[in-house]
Design a protein around this motif. Structure first.
Motif, short mmCIF file in Angstrom:
data_model
loop_
_atom_site.label_atom_id
_atom_site.label_comp_id
_atom_site.label_asym_id
_atom_site.label_seq_id
_atom_site.Cartn_x
_atom_site.Cartn_y
_atom_site.Cartn_z
N LYS A 17 0.83 -1.21 0.00
CA LYS A 17 0.00 0.00 0.00
C LYS A 17 0.86 1.25 0.00
N SER A 24 -3.03 0.69 -2.91
CA SER A 24 -3.65 1.76 -2.13
C SER A 24 -5.13 1.91 -2.46
N LEU A 25 -5.45 1.86 -3.75
CA LEU A 25 -6.85 1.95 -4.16
C LEU A 25 -7.65 0.75 -3.64
N ALA A 27 -7.08 -1.02 -1.07
CA ALA A 27 -7.24 -0.90 0.38
C ALA A 27 -8.43 -0.02 0.74
N SER A 28 -8.81 0.87 -0.16
CA SER A 28 -9.94 1.76 0.12
C SER A 28 -11.26 1.21 -0.45
N GLN A 30 -14.76 -0.61 -0.69
CA GLN A 30 -15.85 -0.82 0.26
C GLN A 30 -15.94 -2.28 0.66
N THR A 45 -17.34 6.43 3.01
CA THR A 45 -15.92 6.64 3.28
C THR A 45 -15.01 5.91 2.30
N ASP A 46 -15.44 4.80 1.76
CA ASP A 46 -14.59 4.01 0.87
C ASP A 46 -15.10 4.10 -0.57
N LEU A 47 -14.29 3.57 -1.48
CA LEU A 47 -14.63 3.58 -2.90
C LEU A 47 -15.31 2.29 -3.32
#
Length: 98
Positions: A17, A24-25, A27-28, A30, A45-47
């Protein structure tokens, strides 16, 4: 790419990450898209998976477009200066493509 990232161990994903945009993406991402879909925009909060795919596509296109634009400007500018063209040709011939 996302599936490959999920195949990695949790520790590996945490380590990657720091150095990988894809990691990194991911990890975000949903945890549950159905629950997130019920939230209003301020609570999210998440993508979503779709948002991550769009981000990855954007980075791909942006990288391609900037490289293509740089190459186009290089060709345009070199075409205006024949002396520079000769220097480039001479250097290429002297190095034989190395």
């Amino acid at each position: 790419m996302m599936d490959n990232e999920f195949d990695q161990s949790k520790e590996s994903r945490i380590q990657r990450k720091r150095t990988s945009l894809i990691a990194s993406l991911v990890a975000s991402l949903q945890k549950d898209e159905h629950i997130e879909a019920k939230k209003n925009e301020q609570e999210k909060t998440d993508l979503s998976r779709n948002e991550i795919l769009h981000e990855m596509f954007l980075f791909l296109v942006a990288g391609f477009e900037t490289g293509a634009t740089s190459l186009a400007w290089f060709i345009h500018l070199v075409s205006k200066y024949p002396k520079v063209q000769q220097k480039i040709k001479l250097e290429l011939m002297n190095n034989k493509g190395d």
